[in-house]
Design an enzyme around this catalytic site. Structure first.
Site, mmCIF file in Angstrom:
data_model
loop_
_atom_site.group_PDB
_atom_site.id
_atom_site.type_symbol
_atom_site.label_atom_id
_atom_site.label_comp_id
_atom_site.label_asym_id
_atom_site.label_seq_id
_atom_site.Cartn_x
_atom_site.Cartn_y
_atom_site.Cartn_z
ATOM 1 N N SER A 139 -36.929 11.966 -26.412
ATOM 2 C CA SER A 139 -37.142 10.566 -27.548
ATOM 3 C C SER A 139 -36.719 10.842 -28.863
ATOM 4 O O SER A 139 -36.856 12.031 -29.752
ATOM 5 C CB SER A 139 -38.881 10.307 -26.249
ATOM 6 N N TYR A 152 -47.043 12.519 -27.012
ATOM 7 C CA TYR A 152 -46.062 12.153 -26.856
ATOM 8 C C TYR A 152 -45.012 13.072 -27.777
ATOM 9 O O TYR A 152 -43.881 13.134 -27.259
ATOM 10 C CB TYR A 152 -45.718 10.584 -26.734
ATOM 11 N N LYS A 156 -41.901 15.873 -26.218
ATOM 12 C CA LYS A 156 -40.636 15.767 -26.096
ATOM 13 C C LYS A 156 -39.690 16.473 -27.239
ATOM 14 O O LYS A 156 -39.140 16.592 -26.953
ATOM 15 C CB LYS A 156 -40.132 14.011 -26.529
#
Length: 244
Positions: A139, A152, A156
């Site tokens: 991402s 998050y 990633k």
């Protein structure tokens, strides 16, 4: 088992980006091994339409034992696959000062440790044929340092680094590894994102419009195809032209 070189493994294939990737690869002639915690109507329809070509395997990226057993069953069916797409993931957002370590560990298990564990099993089979392509879905959150993305984005970012290391180590065996880093994609997961954060990303983007799951699926299809045979160790962003 016929044409094992056209078999692709896709995790998180029951919905969103993973489902779109599975559908795209099936349309491109791949036999698809869909690894999911539970199926969906759309995935079941893909399996039914394939008339025995595709298969669903139960695998929970939060559970090492589930990954090990799922991989054993799946690789017995696939043999040495042509491709692995690590798409299963877990969304999360919280400020650094409010992030609980137990939540962080759970997030890294699904977004990093689980995919790497599966990739280890799959890479060993690819080594025998000295070929294969692994695509890890990361991402842009792993590149940006926006507030609220500690967990998050960190998971990633780690997956991006892991992809580069994997490409370096596995290249000797003819295995290519790349990461795809989309910005917000129009899926159920995108609905969890704060409107202000989405507007900020829109302001950064050179191109208008929305990123659809099919956009990611098309790039993954290319990275699993012979046309990308000289591409490895890359992080390819689908972000509508963010200047970073």
């Amino acid at each position: 088992m016929s044409d094992i070189q056209k078999t692709a493994i896709v995790t998180g294939a029951n919905r969103g980006i993973g489902l779109s990737i599975a559908q795209h690869l099936a349309a491109e002639g791949f036999r698809v091994a869909a690894c999911v915690r539970s199926s969906s109507d759309d995935l079941s329809q893909l399996i039914q339409d394939g008339k025995g070509t595709h298969e669903i395997f139960t695998m929970d990226m939060a559970d090492d034992a589930s990954i090990k057993e799922g991989a054993r069953q799946m690789l017995k069916w696939t043999g040495a696959p042509a491709g692995l797409v690590n798409c299963a993931g877990m969304a999360s957002g919280s400020l650094f000062s409010m992030t609980r370590m137990e939540d962080l560990r759970a997030l890294y298990q699904v977004n990093l440790f689980g995919p790497l564990m599966l990739a280890q099993y799959v890479a060993k089979t690819m080594m025998r044929t000295k070929s294969g392509s692994i695509v890890n879905i990361s991402s842009t959150a792993g590149v940006l340092a926006d507030s609220g993305t500690l967990g998050y984005g960190g998971s990633k970012a780690s997956l991006i680094h892991a992809s580069r290391v994997m490409a370096n180590e596995l290249g000797a065996f003819g295995i290519r590894v790349n990461a795809v880093a989309p910005s917000v994609v129009e899926t159920d997961m995108a609905g969890l994102m704060d409107d202000k954060a989405r507007a900020k990303l829109d302001d950064r983007s050179a191109l208008s419009g929305r990123i659809m799951p099919e956009d990611v699926a098309g790039l993954v299809g290319f990275l699993l195809s012979p046309a990308s045979s000289k591409i490895s160790g890359q992080v390819i962003r689908i972000d509508r032209g963010m200047p970073f």
